[in-house]
Design an enzyme around this catalytic site. Structure first.
Site, short mmCIF file in Angstrom:
data_model
loop_
_atom_site.label_atom_id
_atom_site.label_comp_id
_atom_site.label_asym_id
_atom_site.label_seq_id
_atom_site.Cartn_x
_atom_site.Cartn_y
_atom_site.Cartn_z
N LYS A 95 40.26 63.76 59.11
CA LYS A 95 40.57 62.34 58.95
C LYS A 95 39.29 61.53 58.72
CE LYS A 95 42.38 58.39 58.97
NZ LYS A 95 43.20 57.86 57.90
N ASN B 213 44.79 51.17 68.91
CA ASN B 213 43.58 50.95 68.12
C ASN B 213 42.36 51.63 68.76
OD1 ASN B 213 44.56 48.95 69.86
ND2 ASN B 213 43.07 47.45 69.17
N CYS C 207 39.44 50.61 58.80
CA CYS C 207 39.17 52.04 58.97
C CYS C 207 37.84 52.55 58.43
CB CYS C 207 40.30 52.82 58.30
SG CYS C 207 41.88 52.55 59.10
N1 LIG Z 1 45.66 50.40 59.68
C1 LIG Z 1 45.75 51.49 58.97
O1 LIG Z 1 46.06 51.44 57.79
C2 LIG Z 1 45.48 52.85 59.59
C3 LIG Z 1 45.74 53.99 58.81
C4 LIG Z 1 45.49 55.24 59.35
C5 LIG Z 1 45.02 55.36 60.66
N2 LIG Z 1 44.78 54.25 61.40
C6 LIG Z 1 44.34 54.44 62.80
O2 LIG Z 1 45.49 54.26 63.64
C7 LIG Z 1 45.12 53.62 64.87
C8 LIG Z 1 45.91 52.33 65.04
O3 LIG Z 1 45.53 51.46 64.01
P1 LIG Z 1 46.35 50.12 63.71
O4 LIG Z 1 45.79 49.58 62.46
O5 LIG Z 1 47.80 50.39 63.82
O6 LIG Z 1 45.90 49.24 64.98
P2 LIG Z 1 46.58 47.88 65.47
O7 LIG Z 1 45.51 47.13 66.17
O8 LIG Z 1 47.31 47.23 64.35
O9 LIG Z 1 47.68 48.36 66.53
C9 LIG Z 1 47.38 48.95 67.75
C10 LIG Z 1 48.41 48.46 68.78
O10 LIG Z 1 48.21 49.18 70.00
C11 LIG Z 1 48.48 48.29 71.08
N3 LIG Z 1 47.86 48.82 72.29
C12 LIG Z 1 46.55 48.89 72.60
N4 LIG Z 1 46.39 49.44 73.81
C13 LIG Z 1 47.63 49.74 74.27
C14 LIG Z 1 48.12 50.35 75.46
N5 LIG Z 1 47.27 50.78 76.41
N6 LIG Z 1 49.46 50.47 75.62
C15 LIG Z 1 50.31 50.05 74.66
N7 LIG Z 1 49.90 49.48 73.49
C16 LIG Z 1 48.58 49.33 73.31
C17 LIG Z 1 47.89 46.98 70.61
O11 LIG Z 1 48.43 45.88 71.33
C18 LIG Z 1 48.28 46.97 69.12
O12 LIG Z 1 49.49 46.32 68.90
C19 LIG Z 1 43.61 53.45 64.80
O13 LIG Z 1 43.00 54.54 65.43
C20 LIG Z 1 43.32 53.46 63.31
O14 LIG Z 1 42.02 53.90 63.02
C21 LIG Z 1 45.01 53.00 60.90
O1 LIG Z 2 38.10 51.63 44.02
C1 LIG Z 2 38.16 51.01 45.09
C2 LIG Z 2 39.10 51.31 46.10
C3 LIG Z 2 39.09 50.59 47.27
N1 LIG Z 2 38.20 49.57 47.44
C4 LIG Z 2 38.20 48.80 48.69
O2 LIG Z 2 38.15 49.72 49.78
C5 LIG Z 2 38.82 49.16 50.90
C6 LIG Z 2 39.82 50.15 51.47
O3 LIG Z 2 40.88 50.33 50.56
P1 LIG Z 2 42.07 51.37 50.79
O4 LIG Z 2 41.50 52.68 51.11
O5 LIG Z 2 42.96 51.28 49.64
O6 LIG Z 2 42.82 50.72 52.04
P2 LIG Z 2 43.03 51.13 53.58
O7 LIG Z 2 44.35 50.56 53.96
O8 LIG Z 2 41.83 50.73 54.35
O9 LIG Z 2 43.19 52.72 53.61
C7 LIG Z 2 42.11 53.60 53.94
O10 LIG Z 2 41.99 53.72 55.35
C8 LIG Z 2 43.19 54.18 56.01
C9 LIG Z 2 42.93 54.12 57.50
O11 LIG Z 2 42.24 55.22 57.98
C10 LIG Z 2 43.51 55.58 55.51
O12 LIG Z 2 44.67 56.07 56.18
C11 LIG Z 2 43.73 55.55 54.01
O13 LIG Z 2 43.97 56.86 53.52
C12 LIG Z 2 42.46 54.97 53.34
O14 LIG Z 2 42.66 54.82 51.94
C13 LIG Z 2 39.46 47.86 50.43
O15 LIG Z 2 38.66 46.77 50.82
C14 LIG Z 2 39.47 48.01 48.92
O16 LIG Z 2 39.42 46.77 48.26
C15 LIG Z 2 37.29 49.26 46.45
O17 LIG Z 2 36.49 48.34 46.59
N2 LIG Z 2 37.29 49.99 45.29
#
Ligand SMILES: NC(=O)c1ccc[n+]([C@@H]2O[C@H](COP(=O)([O-])OP(=O)(O)OC[C@H]3O[C@@H](n4cnc5c(N)ncnc54)[C@H](O)[C@@H]3O)[C@@H](O)[C@H]2O)c1
Ligand SMILES: O=c1ccn([C@@H]2O[C@H](COP(=O)(O)OP(=O)(O)O[C@H]3O[C@H](CO)[C@@H](O)[C@H](O)[C@H]3O)[C@@H](O)[C@H]2O)c(=O)[nH]1
Length: 487
Positions: free
Chosen positions: A236, A91, A292
């Site tokens: 991104k 994270n 995010c």
């Molecule tokens: N959640 C999403 O939908 C999403 C989508 C795209 C990108 N991202 C990006 O991906 C990254 C991860 O997001 P996430 O939602 O999976 O986070 P998360 O908090 O769900 O998971 C991160 C994990 O990393 C572990 N961690 C932290 N430090 C560590 C270390 N030093 N060694 C080993 N493990 C360690 C934590 O314990 C945790 O389980 C972030 O940069 C986020 O912005 C998230």
């Molecule tokens: O028309 C819309 C679309 C979304 N949302 C809100 O926007 C937030 C984010 O939604 P969404 O983008 O669908 O979910 P995430 O899982 O946060 O995904 C975003 O964030 C991720 C982490 O970076 C990216 O990988 C994805 O491409 C990007 O869509 C949520 O609270 C939704 O309810 C609205 O209010 N109106």
């Protein structure tokens, strides 16, 4: 022959699902996901499949490959040393103190991971940036990795674009066997996979080709984009800013609609049908949440400020400001609607997750709505089909600083939506769960205090039917119900 070994540091929302997918699509590769959290790893390994993340279809996917070529482990050093390729998916939250507090991404976990890799690795590794990081992080990480001089590292940027929840996450991640309908089509055509590399370094280009090959097992080659590292890192942040900007735009328009009598859904539809604009991400709401959007926009704002691009920074910052404003004005509508006081009134919160089809509450708008209502001494009855009670209490305890005893006096969490509506003054929809559309509103109306109010923060309830039952209904950007107190 030694099988190709992938290690992923970070078993979270990104690490768990993406690595499960690679393991599923590439049976010839062993994938080990490691984490510092014993609880997370235990949960990924749970015999009953009680995973740490709720994502429709994920359980089936994980169970089909776990202990075949997908492993969850606490043995970081062993997994790092064995790996040919290491994804880092830890994270990267917004910094809460020090330089850049409230804006910059906190890269502590990323750097710790890099230092661990540098300390342990004795054979060449491809290191893949999966976390969302500020531009030029790869360069900084390269310095940390190569400082020991013990082995060679190729660094790639491969930002993750998956969205949580059924529609988006499945389309990208989950496979034909686990889901039916349009998700299959979407899965076969993910928008893109982005891989950034140092194109001037032959070793990095070779590493990039290895990663391209892995994705090519299920992603059409023309959807796998290769760019330089900085373009990849920046893309991104820009992608999330563009998506969030659409939400803030439509939410800004929702306020104009309420002031004029226009209907936000009609406007969004009319505008979105222009192919150049498109209909997606134009759903008015109580504001975007999730781990995010805000974090990544603030990271972009910080970058712009650091570069002296103040006007650009301000432009992006307004996306977040507008989002805060939308949450605030929703709460004002509730308070004004309920005759300017909610003190001692029971208010039902329907949905606590930041969007439907996930149990994730990070930055959920529901938290801010509840915080403000609790500040006004309301009594909250909360129902969410997927969020654990302990998570709700932890989020509310954290944002209100109320101790558990005080919190218990003001907040009750229910496993049944009808119980949550009992003797309530108002329903407040914070998450667009489909099941809310199907509730028996006649039954709910009978249980509620009168006048019975409904504040629909997602515009999913059957407003006209509810009005005919006697509800006073407020919808975001909808023509205002004359019975609402607008003082
Ligand atoms: N959640 C999403 O939908 C999403 C989508 C795209 C990108 N991202 C990006 O991906 C990254 C991860 O997001 P996430 O939602 O999976 O986070 P998360 O908090 O769900 O998971 C991160 C994990 O990393 C572990 N961690 C932290 N430090 C560590 C270390 N030093 N060694 C080993 N493990 C360690 C934590 O314990 C945790 O389980 C972030 O940069 C986020 O912005 C998230
Ligand atoms: O028309 C819309 C679309 C979304 N949302 C809100 O926007 C937030 C984010 O939604 P969404 O983008 O669908 O979910 P995430 O899982 O946060 O995904 C975003 O964030 C991720 C982490 O970076 C990216 O990988 C994805 O491409 C990007 O869509 C949520 O609270 C939704 O309810 C609205 O209010 N109106």
């Amino acid at each position: 022959m030694k099988r190709y070994q992938i290690c992923c540091i970070g078993a979270g929302y990104v690490g768990g699902p993406t690595m499960s997918m690679i393991a599923y699509q590439c049976p010839h590769i062993d994938v080990t996901v490691v984490d510092i959290s014993q609880a997370r790893i235990d949960s990924w390994n749970s015999p009953s499949g009680d995973l740490p993340i709720y994502e429709p279809g994920l359980r089936e996917l994980v169970l089909s490959v776990r202990d075949r070529n997908l492993f969850f482990s606490m043995e970081l050093d062993e997994a790092i040393e064995n790996a040919d390729m290491i994804f880092v998916a830890v994270n990267t939250p917004t910094k809460m103190s020090g330089l850049g507090a409230g804006r910059a991404a906190d890269l502590t976990r990323w750097e710790l991971s890099a230092r661990r890799i540098a300390a342990v690795a004795t054979t060449p590794k491809i290191v893949v940036e999966k976390s969302t990081v500020p531009i030029r992080t790869a360069e900084a990480i390269a310095s940390v990795l190569t400082a020991s001089g013990r082995t060679h590292f190729s660094i790639l940027s491969n930002p993750e674009f998956l969205a949580e929840g059924l529609e988006q996450a499945l389309k990208y991640l989950l496979c034909v066997h686990f889901c039916k309908g349009t998700a299959i089509q979407d899965l076969q055509n993910p928008d893109r996979v982005l891989i950034g590399t140092n194109t001037e370094d032959p070793c990095s280009v070779e590493a990039m080709n290895v990663l391209v090959d892995i994705y090519s097992h299920w992603v059409p080659r023309n959807r796998i984009l290769t760019t330089n590292v900085w373009s990849s890192e920046l893309s991104k942040l820009v992608a999330n800013s563009c998506l969030a900007q659409r939400v803030s735009t439509i939410n800004a328009v929702s306020e104009i609609c309420e002031a004029t009598g226009a209907d936000i859904d009609e406007v969004a539809n009319a505008v979105g049908l222009d192919k150049r604009i498109g209909v997606k991400f134009l759903k008015a709401s109580i504001g975007f949440g999730g781990s995010c959007f805000q974090k990544d926009i603030l990271s972009l704002v910080y970058l712009c400020e650091s570069l002296g691009l103040d006007e650009v920074a301000e432009y992006f910052y307004w996306i977040v400001k507008l989002n805060d404003h939308q949450k605030e004005r929703f709460v004002f509508r509730i308070i004004h609607g309920l005759f300017n006081t909610v003190t001692g009134k029971r208010i039902t919160i329907l949905g606590f997750a930041f969007k439907k089809d996930t149990g994730d509450t990070r930055e959920s708008s529901a938290i801010e709505v509840c915080r403000r209502l609790l500040h006004e001494n309301a009594i909250l009855s909360i129902y969410d089909p997927k969020v654990q009670s302990s998570q709700i209490l932890s989020d509310l305890g954290h944002c209100t600083r109320l101790d558990p005893l005080e919190l218990n006096q003001h907040v009750s969490i229910y496993a049944d939506p009808y119980e949550a509506c009992n003797q309530s003054h108002a329903l407040v929809v914070c998450t667009e769960w489909d099941l809310f559309k199907e509730l028996d509103f006649e039954r709910i109306y009978c249980q509620m205090e009168k006048p019975a109010f409904a504040f629909d923060g997602r515009n999913i309830l059957p407003h006209e039917r509810m009005k005919s039952l006697g509800f006073v209904v407020y919808g975001i950007g909808k023509p205002l119900d004359k019975r609402l107190n607008l003082v």
